[in-house]
Design a protein around this motif. Structure first.
Motif, short mmCIF file in Angstrom:
data_model
loop_
_atom_site.label_atom_id
_atom_site.label_comp_id
_atom_site.label_asym_id
_atom_site.label_seq_id
_atom_site.Cartn_x
_atom_site.Cartn_y
_atom_site.Cartn_z
N LEU A 5 0.83 -1.20 0.00
CA LEU A 5 0.00 0.00 0.00
C LEU A 5 0.87 1.26 0.00
CD1 LEU A 5 -2.77 -1.08 2.54
CD2 LEU A 5 -3.03 -0.81 0.07
N GLN A 6 2.01 1.19 0.68
CA GLN A 6 2.93 2.32 0.70
C GLN A 6 3.49 2.58 -0.70
OE1 GLN A 6 3.54 4.41 3.32
NE2 GLN A 6 4.65 5.62 1.80
N GLN A 7 3.81 1.50 -1.41
CA GLN A 7 4.33 1.64 -2.78
C GLN A 7 3.27 2.27 -3.69
OE1 GLN A 7 5.41 -2.59 -3.23
NE2 GLN A 7 7.51 -1.95 -3.63
N ILE A 8 2.01 1.85 -3.54
CA ILE A 8 0.92 2.42 -4.33
C ILE A 8 0.76 3.90 -4.00
CG2 ILE A 8 -1.58 2.40 -4.71
CD1 ILE A 8 -1.46 -0.66 -4.31
N SER A 9 0.88 4.23 -2.73
CA SER A 9 0.77 5.62 -2.29
C SER A 9 1.86 6.48 -2.91
CB SER A 9 0.85 5.70 -0.76
OG SER A 9 0.79 7.02 -0.32
N GLU A 10 3.06 5.95 -2.99
CA GLU A 10 4.18 6.70 -3.56
C GLU A 10 3.96 6.99 -5.06
OE1 GLU A 10 7.54 4.30 -2.57
OE2 GLU A 10 7.45 4.82 -0.44
N ILE A 11 3.32 6.04 -5.76
CA ILE A 11 3.01 6.26 -7.18
C ILE A 11 1.91 7.32 -7.30
CG2 ILE A 11 2.13 5.20 -9.31
CD1 ILE A 11 3.29 2.51 -8.16
N GLY A 12 0.88 7.20 -6.49
CA GLY A 12 -0.16 8.24 -6.42
C GLY A 12 -1.38 8.05 -7.28
N VAL A 13 -1.26 7.29 -8.35
CA VAL A 13 -2.41 7.03 -9.22
C VAL A 13 -2.46 5.54 -9.57
CG1 VAL A 13 -2.70 9.30 -10.26
CG2 VAL A 13 -1.05 7.73 -11.24
N VAL A 14 -3.68 5.02 -9.67
CA VAL A 14 -3.87 3.61 -10.00
C VAL A 14 -4.79 3.52 -11.22
CG1 VAL A 14 -4.72 1.37 -9.20
CG2 VAL A 14 -3.64 2.94 -7.58
N PRO A 15 -4.25 3.18 -12.40
CA PRO A 15 -5.09 3.01 -13.59
C PRO A 15 -6.09 1.87 -13.39
CG PRO A 15 -2.77 3.20 -14.19
CD PRO A 15 -2.82 3.01 -12.71
N VAL A 16 -7.35 2.15 -13.68
CA VAL A 16 -8.40 1.14 -13.59
C VAL A 16 -8.70 0.67 -15.01
CG1 VAL A 16 -10.75 0.65 -12.85
CG2 VAL A 16 -9.34 2.24 -11.53
N ILE A 17 -8.38 -0.60 -15.26
CA ILE A 17 -8.30 -1.10 -16.64
C ILE A 17 -9.37 -2.14 -16.95
CG2 ILE A 17 -6.82 -2.37 -18.24
CD1 ILE A 17 -4.45 -1.20 -16.49
N ALA A 121 -15.72 -1.16 8.13
CA ALA A 121 -14.31 -1.34 7.78
C ALA A 121 -13.42 -1.22 9.01
CB ALA A 121 -13.91 -0.28 6.75
N TYR A 122 -13.80 -0.33 9.92
CA TYR A 122 -13.04 -0.15 11.17
C TYR A 122 -13.02 -1.45 11.97
CZ TYR A 122 -12.01 1.43 15.92
OH TYR A 122 -11.49 1.56 17.17
N LYS A 123 -14.16 -2.14 12.01
CA LYS A 123 -14.24 -3.38 12.77
C LYS A 123 -13.35 -4.48 12.19
CE LYS A 123 -18.80 -2.77 14.85
NZ LYS A 123 -20.15 -3.35 15.04
N PHE A 124 -13.06 -4.37 10.88
CA PHE A 124 -12.17 -5.36 10.24
C PHE A 124 -10.70 -4.93 10.29
CE2 PHE A 124 -16.10 -7.03 8.45
CZ PHE A 124 -15.83 -8.38 8.32
N GLY A 125 -10.43 -3.76 10.86
CA GLY A 125 -9.05 -3.31 10.99
C GLY A 125 -8.39 -2.91 9.69
N LEU A 126 -9.18 -2.45 8.72
CA LEU A 126 -8.62 -2.07 7.42
C LEU A 126 -7.86 -0.74 7.51
CD1 LEU A 126 -11.60 -3.05 5.10
CD2 LEU A 126 -9.52 -4.34 5.58
N GLU A 127 -6.93 -0.55 6.62
CA GLU A 127 -6.11 0.66 6.60
C GLU A 127 -6.51 1.64 5.50
OE1 GLU A 127 -1.63 0.06 7.71
OE2 GLU A 127 -2.17 -1.51 6.29
N VAL A 128 -6.81 1.09 4.32
CA VAL A 128 -7.11 1.92 3.15
C VAL A 128 -8.46 1.50 2.57
CG1 VAL A 128 -6.34 2.64 0.85
CG2 VAL A 128 -4.65 2.19 2.65
N LEU A 129 -9.28 2.49 2.25
CA LEU A 129 -10.60 2.23 1.68
C LEU A 129 -10.70 2.86 0.30
CD1 LEU A 129 -12.81 3.21 4.77
CD2 LEU A 129 -11.73 0.99 4.29
N PHE A 153 -8.30 6.04 8.67
CA PHE A 153 -8.30 5.52 7.30
C PHE A 153 -7.56 6.43 6.32
CE2 PHE A 153 -12.48 3.64 8.72
CZ PHE A 153 -12.00 2.33 8.80
N LYS A 154 -6.87 5.81 5.36
CA LYS A 154 -6.41 6.48 4.16
C LYS A 154 -7.39 6.10 3.05
CE LYS A 154 -2.65 8.58 5.56
NZ LYS A 154 -2.54 10.05 5.53
N ILE A 155 -7.57 6.99 2.10
CA ILE A 155 -8.64 6.81 1.10
C ILE A 155 -8.08 6.81 -0.32
CG2 ILE A 155 -10.80 7.80 0.22
CD1 ILE A 155 -10.90 6.75 3.14
#
Length: 214
Positions: A5-17, A121-129, A153-155
Motif C-alpha cells: 500500500l505504501q508503494q501504491i501511495s508513492e506512485i499516487g495514481v492507480v489506472p483502472v483497466i 471497515a473499522y471493525k475489520f481493521g482495514l487501513e485503506v478504503l 483511514f487512508k482513502i
C-alpha cells in the motif's frame, strides 16, 4: 501502512483497466504504464479475461503491482490470486469478501462512501478504503468530512477523477492515491495508443509530485 500500500501511495495514481483483448493488449499496456512512471494497475473483472490480463501483465513486467477490481465473489478472488493479483478491490463493502481476503492474507480495498461503511471497515481493521464513485458521492469535501470521525483511514477515491481534478484530490492529506481510467480509456486501448497512455501517465505523475510538494 502495509509495504504494498505504501508503494501504491508513492506512485499516487492507480489506472483502472478494462481489457477486451488481453492477449493482444495486456503486455504492451503494462509496458506503457511502467514507461510512463505508473507501474501499477487495477484490472477490472467487468471484462472477461481479467485473470488472463493480470497474468500477462505480471509476466511482462514482474515488478509491476497488479490487482483485481470489481471483484464480487470469493470465486473471483481465487481466480485473481491464482493469476498473480496482489490486491483486491470491490465496488462496495462486503463483509464476506473482506473476511475471505483477510483469511487469504491479501489486501482488500472495499468501496466505502457512508459512515456505516467506514464503521464496518473499522471493525475489520482495514487501513485503506476505496471511495467509489468519488465525484458522484461528494468528492473531496465528503472525504474530508468523513475523515473527522474516522481519522484512521487512508482513502483511494475512484470515479470521476481526471487530470483536471487530480491535484485537488491528492492535496487532501487523507488521500493516499487516486484510481482512474482517464489514462486507459477504451478508445486509447482499443486503438493501441500506447504513446498517449505513456504521456497521460507522465502528466499524472507530475501532477501528483507538484500537489504533494506544493
Amino acid at each position: 501502512m502495509d509495504k504494498l500500500l505504501q508503494q501504491i501511495s508513492e506512485i499516487g495514481v492507480v489506472p483502472v483497466i478494462k481489457l477486451g483483448h488481453p492477449t493482444r493488449d495486456a503486455a504492451p499496456l503494462a509496458k506503457a504504464l511502467c514507461e510512463g512512471g505508473v507501474p501499477v494497475a487495477e484490472v477490472t473483472f467487468r471484462a472477461a479475461g481479467a485473470a488472463q490480463a493480470i497474468r500477462i501483465m505480471k509476466e511482462t513486467c514482474p515488478d509491476m503491482i497488479v490487482g483485481a477490481g470489481t471483484v464480487l465473489t470469493t470465486a473471483q478472488v481465487d481466480e485473481a490470486l491464482a493469476a498473480g493479483a496482489q490486491f483486491i478491490v470491490t465496488p462496495g463493502f462486503d463483509p464476506e469478501l473482506v473476511a475471505y481476503c483477510q483469511e487469504k492474507q491479501v489486501i482488500i480495498l472495499p468501496g466505502c462512501t457512508t459512515p456505516t461503511d467506514y464503521h464496518a471497515a473499522y471493525k475489520f481493521g482495514l487501513e485503506v478504503l476505496k471511495f467509489f464513485p468519488a465525484e458522484q458521492s461528494g468528492g473531496v469535501a465528503k472525504i474530508k468530512a468523513m475523515s473527522a470521525p474516522f481519522p484512521m483511514f487512508k482513502i483511494m477515491p475512484t470515479g470521476g477523477v481526471s487530470l483536471k481534478n487530480l491535484a485537488e484530490y491528492i492535496k487532501c492529506p487523507v488521500i493516499t492515491a487516486c484510481g482512474g481510467s482517464y489514462m486507459v480509456t477504451a478508445d486509447l486501448i482499443e486503438n493501441q495508443k500506447w504513446d498517449e497512455i505513456i504521456d497521460l501517465c507522465k502528466k499524472s505523475v507530475e501532477i501528483v509530485k507538484e500537489a504533494r510538494n506544493g
